[in-house]
Design an enzyme around this catalytic site. Structure first.
Site, PDB file in Angstrom:
ATOM      1  CG  PHE A   3      -1.832   1.247   1.194  1.00  0.00           C
ATOM      2  CD1 PHE A   3      -3.015   1.243   0.478  1.00  0.00           C
ATOM      3  CD2 PHE A   3      -1.464   2.425   1.857  1.00  0.00           C
ATOM      4  CE1 PHE A   3      -3.829   2.375   0.423  1.00  0.00           C
ATOM      5  CE2 PHE A   3      -2.271   3.550   1.806  1.00  0.00           C
ATOM      6  CZ  PHE A   3      -3.452   3.531   1.088  1.00  0.00           C
TER       7      PHE A   3
ATOM      8  CG  ASP B 284       5.784   3.802   1.523  1.00  0.00           C
ATOM      9  OD1 ASP B 284       5.814   4.502   2.558  1.00  0.00           O
ATOM     10  OD2 ASP B 284       4.786   3.725   0.780  1.00  0.00           O
TER      11      ASP B 284
ATOM     12  CE  LYS C 175      -0.784   6.512   6.957  1.00  0.00           C
ATOM     13  NZ  LYS C 175      -0.470   5.495   5.967  1.00  0.00           N
TER      14      LYS C 175
HETATM   15  C1  LIG Z   1      -0.715   5.651   4.487  1.00  0.00           C
HETATM   16  C2  LIG Z   1       0.389   5.231   3.581  1.00  0.00           C
HETATM   17  C3  LIG Z   1       0.701   5.956   2.418  1.00  0.00           C
HETATM   18  C4  LIG Z   1      -0.141   7.101   1.930  1.00  0.00           C
HETATM   19  O1  LIG Z   1      -0.184   8.179   2.822  1.00  0.00           O
HETATM   20  P1  LIG Z   1      -1.334   9.287   2.670  1.00  0.00           P
HETATM   21  O2  LIG Z   1      -0.891  10.365   3.610  1.00  0.00           O
HETATM   22  O3  LIG Z   1      -2.623   8.664   3.059  1.00  0.00           O
HETATM   23  O4  LIG Z   1      -1.324   9.728   1.253  1.00  0.00           O
HETATM   24  C5  LIG Z   1       1.805   5.553   1.685  1.00  0.00           C
HETATM   25  N1  LIG Z   1       2.538   4.498   2.059  1.00  0.00           N
HETATM   26  C6  LIG Z   1       2.271   3.769   3.153  1.00  0.00           C
HETATM   27  C7  LIG Z   1       3.139   2.616   3.520  1.00  0.00           C
HETATM   28  C8  LIG Z   1       1.174   4.105   3.959  1.00  0.00           C
HETATM   29  O5  LIG Z   1       0.868   3.368   5.019  1.00  0.00           O
END
Ligand SMILES: *Cc1c(COP(=O)(O)O)cnc(C)c1O
Length: 429
Positions: A155, A240, A269
């Site tokens: 994700f 990520d 986040k």
């Molecule tokens: C939540 C998330 C995103 C996207 O972040 P948003 O601020 O919602 O755009 C990208 N990568 C990972 C691993 C995430 O958990």
């Protein structure tokens, strides 16, 4: 702490003020979410209070955006101070918060440069752009041929390019046509990455632990093997860490905790302390240096208010002493996982995770992840299901040990509630 006691009196109906707010959402908000029937009015630390005065322990913590809890006093003070000075300049001008934040974040991660953005998806998009440009200008990939290897089940956000390489039918269905140039391989399989790499590959983009997939922790050898594959092929390792990073696992970075340094870190986040959206691409100058004026940007990226909060976040993260948030996740993590292991056979079929982060597979006979989340809500704890009958527990790192036990007690009680309803008395323990 007696979570289960007052919670037994909790009503399951969504009447009164809660119902009113739900009706407003139903009528006037796009239906892209299916929230639990809780309408939060206030929050502090690990707790939220709804519009009807009920208190809940927040064990989702904004998908880890609230690692430091709601309204951490140090972060709120930083925000207040900055609100009274300047909040937005755009990048057309400088601010006295941006340079220091970039320098402090670079120092924290031991990299040379930071590209400020706002959301996690923007950090990922920016990482994709930077990796491609690096591929053309440094690696010498022919124009418009760059490829990026990603992992199934991952994700990375909701923009069109990102959902194009998602393997989740809900995330991608109806949103094509998609951006070409991505190769999807199974997660946890470094040999599959090696096999997918071509001379045009510029990067491998993965989560060091897959969050939304249900807190999937890869085998110990995976990340080091990915590093080796990237080195051998001359491609960038892009980690990520939007959800896994910044303390959730008890470490600053989940990749580093596995003994591996990525070339590019994507953060979001918790980077904005649950107050401002703040994300970043962090890398050395040989990578981020490919961006020149006019080639990338963001109106709000790196704004002074977000950077002021971000600097306070960095201070909290830099404290790796026994009283810091990282240490708390390292200390309480084993407590959480041992308690969850004790629920296996009592409605739980398996649990996994690291630090204050757990994926819990519930016996499907008890209900869906949604049903478990609702039962847990009635017991005073807020969580979110991921897929099927799996729920994720990611409490704020400021949670106390007593509160953590209260959350697991509530889970045990909620599973017993569901077992009773399903007529599975044996499972109720
Ligand atoms: C939540 C998330 C995103 C996207 O972040 P948003 O601020 O919602 O755009 C990208 N990568 C990972 C691993 C995430 O958990």
């Amino acid at each position: 702490m007696t979570l289960t006691e007052p919670a037994t009196a909790r009503s399951t109906e969504t009447t009164g003020t809660t119902g009113l707010h739900e009706a407003l959402l139903h009528e006037h908000s796009a239906h892209n979410y299916h929230p639990l029937p809780v309408v939060v009015a206030e929050a502090e630390g690990a707790w939220v209070t709804d519009v009807e005065g009920r208190r809940y322990l927040d064990c989702l913590a904004g998908y880890s955006a609230l690692n430091f809890g709601h309204r951490h006093p140090v972060l709120v003070a930083a925000a207040h101070r900055q609100l009274d000075r300047v909040t937005l300049t755009s990048r057309a001008f400088g601010s006295d918060q941006l340079g220091p934040w970039c320098a402090e974040l670079s120092a924290l991660l031991g990299k040379q440069m930071v590209l400020p953005m706002n959301t996690g998806a923007e950090a990922v998009e920016s990482g994709v752009k930077v990796a491609r440009k690096w591929g053309y200008e440094v690696k010498g990939v022919p124009a418009d041929q760059a490829r990026i290897v990603v992992a199934s089940g991952g994700f990375h956000g909701r923009t069109t390019t990102i959902v194009g390489f998602s393997t989740d039918p809900d995330a991608r269905g109806g949103f094509g046509p998609f951006t070409p140039g991505f190769d999807v391989v199974p997660y946890g399989d470094a040999a599959a990455i090696r096999a997918a790499i071509t001379p045009e590959t510029v990067a491998v983009l993965i989560e060091p632990i897959q969050g939304e997939a249900g807190v999937i922790v890869p085998e110990a050898g995976y990340l080091p093997a990915v590093r080796e594959v990237c080195d051998a092929a001359g491609v960038l390792f892009v980690a990520d860490e939007v959800q896994a990073g910044l303390g959730r696992t008890g470490h600053l970075l989940a990749t580093r905790a596995a003994g591996v340094d990525a070339d590019v870190y994507l953060l979001g986040k918790a980077l904005g302390g649950g107050i401002m959206p703040l994300s970043a691409v962090v890398a050395d100058a040989d990578v981020l240096g490919v961006l020149q004026p006019g080639q990338h940007g963001s109106t709000f990226g790196g704004n002074p208010l977000a950077c002021a909060v971000g600097r306070a976040v960095i201070e909290l993260l830099a404290d790796d002493g026994p009283d810091g948030v990282l240490a708390r996740a390292r200390t309480l993590g084993p407590v959480l996982h041992e308690r969850l292991a004790g629920l296996v056979g009592k409605g739980v079929t398996g649990s996994r995770g690291v630090g204050l982060w757990a994926g819990i597979d519930v016996d499907p006979r008890l209900g869906t992840g949604r049903a478990v989340s609702e039962a847990l809500m009635r017991r005073g704890v807020l969580v979110k299901d991921t897929h099927g009958s799996t729920i994720r527990l990611s409490p704020p790192l400021v949670i106390t040990e007593a509160e953590l036990h209260g959350a697991v007690d509530a889970l045990e009680a909620a599973l017993a509630d569901l077992a009773g309803l399903a007529g599975l008395a044996g499972l109720a323990g």
